[in-house]
Design a protein around this motif. Structure first.
Motif, PDB file in Angstrom:
ATOM      1  N   TYR A  83     -29.713 -34.608  -8.775  1.00 27.55           N
ATOM      2  CA  TYR A  83     -31.074 -34.681  -9.305  1.00 27.55           C
ATOM      3  C   TYR A  83     -31.045 -34.828 -10.828  1.00 27.55           C
ATOM      4  CZ  TYR A  83     -35.857 -33.291 -10.398  1.00 27.55           C
ATOM      5  OH  TYR A  83     -37.146 -33.263 -10.885  1.00 27.55           O
ATOM      6  N   ASP A  84     -30.255 -33.996 -11.492  1.00 27.27           N
ATOM      7  CA  ASP A  84     -30.150 -34.057 -12.956  1.00 27.27           C
ATOM      8  C   ASP A  84     -29.613 -35.410 -13.416  1.00 27.27           C
ATOM      9  OD1 ASP A  84     -31.066 -31.446 -13.025  1.00 27.27           O
ATOM     10  OD2 ASP A  84     -29.084 -30.576 -13.380  1.00 27.27           O
ATOM     11  N   SER A  85     -28.605 -35.928 -12.726  1.00 24.27           N
ATOM     12  CA  SER A  85     -28.002 -37.215 -13.093  1.00 24.27           C
ATOM     13  C   SER A  85     -29.007 -38.356 -12.933  1.00 24.27           C
ATOM     14  CB  SER A  85     -26.769 -37.494 -12.231  1.00 24.27           C
ATOM     15  OG  SER A  85     -25.766 -36.546 -12.476  1.00 24.27           O
ATOM     16  N   ILE A  86     -29.766 -38.330 -11.855  1.00 29.18           N
ATOM     17  CA  ILE A  86     -30.765 -39.382 -11.621  1.00 29.18           C
ATOM     18  C   ILE A  86     -31.861 -39.319 -12.678  1.00 29.18           C
ATOM     19  CG2 ILE A  86     -32.584 -40.143 -10.037  1.00 29.18           C
ATOM     20  CD1 ILE A  86     -30.611 -39.323  -7.748  1.00 29.18           C
ATOM     21  N   CYS A  87     -32.332 -38.121 -12.989  1.00 27.81           N
ATOM     22  CA  CYS A  87     -33.366 -37.979 -14.019  1.00 27.81           C
ATOM     23  C   CYS A  87     -32.860 -38.492 -15.370  1.00 27.81           C
ATOM     24  CB  CYS A  87     -33.818 -36.523 -14.126  1.00 27.81           C
ATOM     25  SG  CYS A  87     -34.790 -35.974 -12.702  1.00 27.81           S
ATOM     26  N   ARG A  88     -31.621 -38.174 -15.691  1.00 24.86           N
ATOM     27  CA  ARG A  88     -31.018 -38.647 -16.950  1.00 24.86           C
ATOM     28  C   ARG A  88     -30.919 -40.173 -16.952  1.00 24.86           C
ATOM     29  NH1 ARG A  88     -27.354 -35.264 -16.933  1.00 24.86           N
ATOM     30  NH2 ARG A  88     -25.766 -36.423 -15.802  1.00 24.86           N
ATOM     31  N   GLN A  89     -30.473 -40.750 -15.839  1.00 23.89           N
ATOM     32  CA  GLN A  89     -30.375 -42.204 -15.732  1.00 23.89           C
ATOM     33  C   GLN A  89     -31.738 -42.856 -15.894  1.00 23.89           C
ATOM     34  OE1 GLN A  89     -27.461 -42.588 -12.155  1.00 23.89           O
ATOM     35  NE2 GLN A  89     -27.851 -44.639 -12.920  1.00 23.89           N
ATOM     36  N   ARG A  90     -32.738 -42.286 -15.273  1.00 23.13           N
ATOM     37  CA  ARG A  90     -34.092 -42.858 -15.347  1.00 23.13           C
ATOM     38  C   ARG A  90     -34.657 -42.783 -16.758  1.00 23.13           C
ATOM     39  NH1 ARG A  90     -37.376 -41.419  -9.796  1.00 23.13           N
ATOM     40  NH2 ARG A  90     -36.486 -43.139  -8.601  1.00 23.13           N
ATOM     41  N   ARG A  91     -34.310 -41.736 -17.507  1.00 22.16           N
ATOM     42  CA  ARG A  91     -34.773 -41.640 -18.894  1.00 22.16           C
ATOM     43  C   ARG A  91     -34.148 -42.741 -19.751  1.00 22.16           C
ATOM     44  NH1 ARG A  91     -34.279 -36.201 -18.064  1.00 22.16           N
ATOM     45  NH2 ARG A  91     -32.250 -36.090 -19.055  1.00 22.16           N
ATOM     46  N   HIS A  92     -32.849 -42.982 -19.559  1.00 27.18           N
ATOM     47  CA  HIS A  92     -32.126 -43.959 -20.371  1.00 27.18           C
ATOM     48  C   HIS A  92     -32.357 -45.396 -19.917  1.00 27.18           C
ATOM     49  CE1 HIS A  92     -30.193 -40.904 -22.718  1.00 27.18           C
ATOM     50  NE2 HIS A  92     -29.679 -40.322 -21.640  1.00 27.18           N
ATOM     51  N   GLU A  93     -32.519 -45.595 -18.613  1.00 21.21           N
ATOM     52  CA  GLU A  93     -32.702 -46.937 -18.056  1.00 21.21           C
ATOM     53  C   GLU A  93     -33.776 -46.895 -16.974  1.00 21.21           C
ATOM     54  OE1 GLU A  93     -28.924 -49.290 -17.540  1.00 21.21           O
ATOM     55  OE2 GLU A  93     -28.127 -47.235 -17.625  1.00 21.21           O
ATOM     56  N   PRO A  94     -35.051 -46.820 -17.394  1.00 19.71           N
ATOM     57  CA  PRO A  94     -36.121 -46.641 -16.418  1.00 19.71           C
ATOM     58  C   PRO A  94     -36.272 -47.784 -15.406  1.00 19.71           C
ATOM     59  CG  PRO A  94     -36.998 -46.921 -18.650  1.00 19.71           C
ATOM     60  CD  PRO A  94     -35.519 -46.859 -18.770  1.00 19.71           C
ATOM     61  N   ALA A 133     -36.351 -35.607  -2.946  1.00 20.38           N
ATOM     62  CA  ALA A 133     -37.273 -36.458  -2.191  1.00 20.38           C
ATOM     63  C   ALA A 133     -38.465 -36.884  -3.054  1.00 20.38           C
ATOM     64  CB  ALA A 133     -37.745 -35.737  -0.931  1.00 20.38           C
ATOM     65  N   LYS A 134     -38.890 -36.021  -3.960  1.00 15.09           N
ATOM     66  CA  LYS A 134     -40.018 -36.346  -4.839  1.00 15.09           C
ATOM     67  C   LYS A 134     -39.695 -37.481  -5.806  1.00 15.09           C
ATOM     68  CE  LYS A 134     -42.066 -31.780  -4.561  1.00 15.09           C
ATOM     69  NZ  LYS A 134     -42.288 -30.491  -5.231  1.00 15.09           N
ATOM     70  N   LEU A 135     -38.415 -37.764  -6.004  1.00 11.57           N
ATOM     71  CA  LEU A 135     -38.022 -38.877  -6.874  1.00 11.57           C
ATOM     72  C   LEU A 135     -38.260 -40.225  -6.194  1.00 11.57           C
ATOM     73  CD1 LEU A 135     -34.679 -37.549  -8.428  1.00 11.57           C
ATOM     74  CD2 LEU A 135     -36.975 -37.571  -9.463  1.00 11.57           C
ATOM     75  N   GLU A 136     -38.475 -40.186  -4.884  1.00 10.83           N
ATOM     76  CA  GLU A 136     -38.798 -41.376  -4.096  1.00 10.83           C
ATOM     77  C   GLU A 136     -37.831 -42.529  -4.330  1.00 10.83           C
ATOM     78  OE1 GLU A 136     -42.903 -42.294  -4.856  1.00 10.83           O
ATOM     79  OE2 GLU A 136     -43.585 -40.568  -3.695  1.00 10.83           O
ATOM     80  N   LEU A 137     -36.555 -42.254  -4.116  1.00 10.14           N
ATOM     81  CA  LEU A 137     -35.593 -43.334  -4.215  1.00 10.14           C
ATOM     82  C   LEU A 137     -34.929 -43.554  -2.874  1.00 10.14           C
ATOM     83  CD1 LEU A 137     -32.366 -41.966  -5.117  1.00 10.14           C
ATOM     84  CD2 LEU A 137     -33.969 -41.340  -6.842  1.00 10.14           C
ATOM     85  N   PRO A 138     -34.508 -44.793  -2.640  1.00  7.25           N
ATOM     86  CA  PRO A 138     -33.855 -45.055  -1.356  1.00  7.25           C
ATOM     87  C   PRO A 138     -32.600 -44.212  -1.206  1.00  7.25           C
ATOM     88  CG  PRO A 138     -33.762 -46.992  -2.804  1.00  7.25           C
ATOM     89  CD  PRO A 138     -34.542 -45.937  -3.508  1.00  7.25           C
TER      90      PRO A 138
END
Length: 161
Positions: A83-94, A133-138
């Motif tokens: 979860y933390d890694s995905i959130c970090r990725q989304r901040r840097h590369e939305p 699940a709230k991140l709604e990614l495949p």
């Protein structure tokens, strides 16, 4: 993003060999698509990022081949780190799309680091799964519980959260 269970239960019935085969096939596809891959593994008492997002499929293959198995299953920690890694990725590369691939039998038995003694590892896993699940990614959940005499079914439960 691959999240791979490397706990002791994965060494039974050649599960890790099957997991490595599946991941290698997916890595080949990622290479052909020029996708970036990352790799989180968990065993013992913690999860760790073995490979930050990269286009080097060779690095991912090396990490996978060297991955030992053994110990308990800190699944809640793995999902929290994911979860933390995905959130970090989304901040840097939305605009970067992410596919989450989890390979596990779902048999969580290690509570999150810093939890009170006696904390319920499965309840924590369910809670973190709901956050993911709230991140709604495949997401592809590959349940490695191959059965035998007793099949717990936690991987299936996890997939439905």
């Amino acid at each position: 993003m691959f999240v791979v269970d490397a706990s002791g239960s994965m060494s039974a019935r050649k599960r890790m060999e099957a997991v490595k085969g599946a991941v290698l096939a997916l890595l080949t596809d990622a290479y052909q698509q020029r996708d970036r891959v990352s790799f989180i593994a968990y065993r013992g008492v913690k999860a760790e990022v073995l490979l930050e997002p990269t286009k080097s499929v060779e690095l991912a293959e090396k990490q996978l081949q060297r991955l030992p198995t053994g110990g308990r299953t800190p699944l809640a920690h793995a999902l929290s780190l994911t979860y933390d890694s995905i959130c970090r990725q989304r901040r840097h590369e939305p605009d970067q799309s992410i596919l989450l691939i989890i390979l596990s039998d779902g048999k969580a038995n290690v509570p999150l680091p810093g939890s009170k003694a006696g904390s319920d590892a499965w309840a924590q896993t369910e809670q973190v799964s709901c956050q993911l699940a709230k991140l709604e990614l495949p997401t592809l959940m590959l349940d490695t519980d191959s059965g035998g005499l007793v099949r717990v079914g936690r991987g299936k439960e996890l997939a439905h959260l």
